[in-house]
Design a protein around this motif. Structure first.
Motif, PDB file in Angstrom:
ATOM      1  N   GLY A 248       0.581   6.297   6.344  1.00  0.00           N
ATOM      2  CA  GLY A 248      -0.252   6.441   7.530  1.00  0.00           C
ATOM      3  C   GLY A 248      -1.711   6.162   7.238  1.00  0.00           C
ATOM      4  O   GLY A 248      -2.567   6.362   8.085  1.00  0.00           O
ATOM      5  N   THR A 249      -2.022   5.724   6.065  1.00  0.00           N
ATOM      6  CA  THR A 249      -3.356   5.353   5.589  1.00  0.00           C
ATOM      7  C   THR A 249      -4.313   6.533   5.569  1.00  0.00           C
ATOM      8  O   THR A 249      -4.885   6.910   6.578  1.00  0.00           O
ATOM      9  CB  THR A 249      -3.975   4.211   6.409  1.00  0.00           C
ATOM     10  OG1 THR A 249      -3.077   3.121   6.432  1.00  0.00           O
ATOM     11  CG2 THR A 249      -5.265   3.735   5.789  1.00  0.00           C
ATOM     12  N   GLY A 250      -4.483   7.086   4.394  1.00  0.00           N
ATOM     13  CA  GLY A 250      -5.414   8.185   4.201  1.00  0.00           C
ATOM     14  C   GLY A 250      -6.538   7.807   3.267  1.00  0.00           C
ATOM     15  O   GLY A 250      -6.908   8.605   2.416  1.00  0.00           O
ATOM     16  N   ILE A 251      -7.107   6.599   3.412  1.00  0.00           N
ATOM     17  CA  ILE A 251      -8.150   6.162   2.486  1.00  0.00           C
ATOM     18  C   ILE A 251      -9.451   6.921   2.679  1.00  0.00           C
ATOM     19  O   ILE A 251     -10.369   6.781   1.887  1.00  0.00           O
ATOM     20  CB  ILE A 251      -8.407   4.643   2.564  1.00  0.00           C
ATOM     21  CG1 ILE A 251      -8.810   4.222   3.972  1.00  0.00           C
ATOM     22  CG2 ILE A 251      -7.190   3.885   2.087  1.00  0.00           C
ATOM     23  CD1 ILE A 251      -9.197   2.768   4.094  1.00  0.00           C
ATOM     24  N   ASN A 252      -9.524   7.726   3.725  1.00  0.00           N
ATOM     25  CA  ASN A 252     -10.662   8.617   3.909  1.00  0.00           C
ATOM     26  C   ASN A 252     -10.173  10.044   3.663  1.00  0.00           C
ATOM     27  O   ASN A 252      -9.529  10.635   4.521  1.00  0.00           O
ATOM     28  CB  ASN A 252     -11.236   8.485   5.318  1.00  0.00           C
ATOM     29  CG  ASN A 252     -12.507   9.282   5.507  1.00  0.00           C
ATOM     30  OD1 ASN A 252     -12.765  10.237   4.789  1.00  0.00           O
ATOM     31  ND2 ASN A 252     -13.293   8.896   6.485  1.00  0.00           N
ATOM     32  N   PRO A 253     -10.457  10.605   2.488  1.00  0.00           N
ATOM     33  CA  PRO A 253      -9.949  11.943   2.182  1.00  0.00           C
ATOM     34  C   PRO A 253     -10.416  13.017   3.168  1.00  0.00           C
ATOM     35  O   PRO A 253      -9.677  13.969   3.428  1.00  0.00           O
ATOM     36  CB  PRO A 253     -10.512  12.228   0.780  1.00  0.00           C
ATOM     37  CG  PRO A 253     -10.822  10.902   0.211  1.00  0.00           C
ATOM     38  CD  PRO A 253     -11.167  10.015   1.355  1.00  0.00           C
ATOM     39  N   ALA A 254     -11.589  12.875   3.735  1.00  0.00           N
ATOM     40  CA  ALA A 254     -12.070  13.869   4.692  1.00  0.00           C
ATOM     41  C   ALA A 254     -11.217  13.855   5.954  1.00  0.00           C
ATOM     42  O   ALA A 254     -10.843  14.904   6.478  1.00  0.00           O
ATOM     43  CB  ALA A 254     -13.536  13.611   5.040  1.00  0.00           C
ATOM     44  N   ARG A 255     -10.895  12.667   6.455  1.00  0.00           N
ATOM     45  CA  ARG A 255     -10.075  12.575   7.662  1.00  0.00           C
ATOM     46  C   ARG A 255      -8.690  13.155   7.419  1.00  0.00           C
ATOM     47  O   ARG A 255      -8.154  13.896   8.235  1.00  0.00           O
ATOM     48  CB  ARG A 255      -9.956  11.127   8.136  1.00  0.00           C
ATOM     49  CG  ARG A 255      -9.390  11.054   9.551  1.00  0.00           C
ATOM     50  CD  ARG A 255      -8.551   9.827   9.802  1.00  0.00           C
ATOM     51  NE  ARG A 255      -7.385   9.695   8.991  1.00  0.00           N
ATOM     52  CZ  ARG A 255      -6.204  10.290   9.231  1.00  0.00           C
ATOM     53  NH1 ARG A 255      -6.069  11.125  10.230  1.00  0.00           N
ATOM     54  NH2 ARG A 255      -5.176  10.066   8.458  1.00  0.00           N
ATOM     55  N   SER A 256      -8.102  12.851   6.269  1.00  0.00           N
ATOM     56  CA  SER A 256      -6.783  13.389   5.938  1.00  0.00           C
ATOM     57  C   SER A 256      -6.831  14.909   5.788  1.00  0.00           C
ATOM     58  O   SER A 256      -5.940  15.617   6.255  1.00  0.00           O
ATOM     59  CB  SER A 256      -6.274  12.763   4.641  1.00  0.00           C
ATOM     60  OG  SER A 256      -6.180  11.365   4.773  1.00  0.00           O
TER      61      SER A 256
END
Length: 192
Positions: free
Chosen positions: A166-174
Motif C-alpha cells: 500500500g506504499t508506506g514510503i512516508n513513515p509518518a503517514r503510515s
C-alpha cells in the motif's frame, strides 16, 4: 526660526517631495525600521517525510534538534490528519482499513520490508539529487526545479509498492494511520 535640511529628513519626511513614499527607489537602508530576521524553524520548503529528514540529518544538512523536532511534528501532523479523515468519513474509513499499510496476501513480511526500504531509498536519493545545489542539471529548467523528478519518483515507487504494502514510503503517514486505526493487523506489519 530657520528649518534645517536634517530636521526635514526625519521619520516619514526623510524622502524628498519628488519621490513619493512607497516607490521602488527606496531601498532597505532608507526604511525607518529594520526587517525582522526569519524565524529559524519556519524556513521556506517543506519536510513532510521523516525518511527525507533523517537523510538530511545524516548528510549534516540538519541539526539533531531540528531533525527530532521535524520528525515529531511530522508524526503529530499525520496522527491529526488520520483523525480528521476518520471524523469526516467513519464508515469508509473502517471499510478501507483506515489507510494503514499492511502486507498484501501472497507476499511475506520480508517482501514488504524490502519493497519499503527500496522505495524509500529511491525517494530520498531523488530528493537529494534534485535539490543538490552543485548539480548543473537542475538549472536546465528553473521553473520546474525539483518538483518533476521528485513527483515522478513518488509515482514510480507507488506503482511498484502499492500491490505489496500500500506504499508506506512516508513513515509518518503510515504511523499516523496505524495509531488512529489501532487494529492488530495494522500493527503486525509495522513491528515485525
Amino acid at each position: 526660526m530657520e528649518r534645517k535640511e536634517e530636521d526635514v529628513k526625519l521619520g516619514a519626511n526623510k524622502f524628498s517631495e519628488r519621490q513619493p513614499i512607497g516607490t521602488s527607489a527606496q531601498s532597505q537602508t532608507d526604511k525607518d525600521y529594520k526587517e525582522p530576521p526569519p524565524v529559524p524553524l519556519f524556513e521556506p520548503g517543506g519536510h513532510i517525510n521523516p525518511a527525507v529528514t533523517f537523510g538530511l540529518f545524516l548528510a549534516r544538512k540538519l541539526s539533531l534538534t531540528r531533525a527530532i523536532f521535524y520528525t515529531v511534528m511530522q508524526c503529530l501532523g499525520a496522527i491529526c490528519d488520520a483523525g480528521v479523515v476518520k471524523g469526516f468519513q467513519p464508515s469508509r474509513y473502517e471499510v478501507l482499513g483506515g489507510g494503514a499499510n499492511v502486507v498484501s496476501h501472497g507476499y511475506t513480511k520480508g517482501d514488504g520490508l524490502g519493497a519499503e526500504i527500496i522505495g524509500t531509498f529511491v525517494l530520498v536519493y531523488t530528493v537529494f539529487s534534485a535539490t543538490d545545489a552543485e548539480r548543473n542539471a537542475r538549472l536546465s529548467c528553473p521553473y520546474i526545479g525539483p518538483i518533476l523528478p521528485i513527483g515522478f519518483a513518488v509515482f514510480l515507487v507507488h506503482l511498484a509498492t502499492i500491490p505489496i504494502t500500500g506504499t508506506g514510503i512516508n513513515p509518518a503517514r503510515s504511523f499516523g494511520a496505524a495509531i488512529i486505526y489501532n487494529k492488530d493487523h495494522a500493527w503486525d506489519d509495522h513491528v515485525s
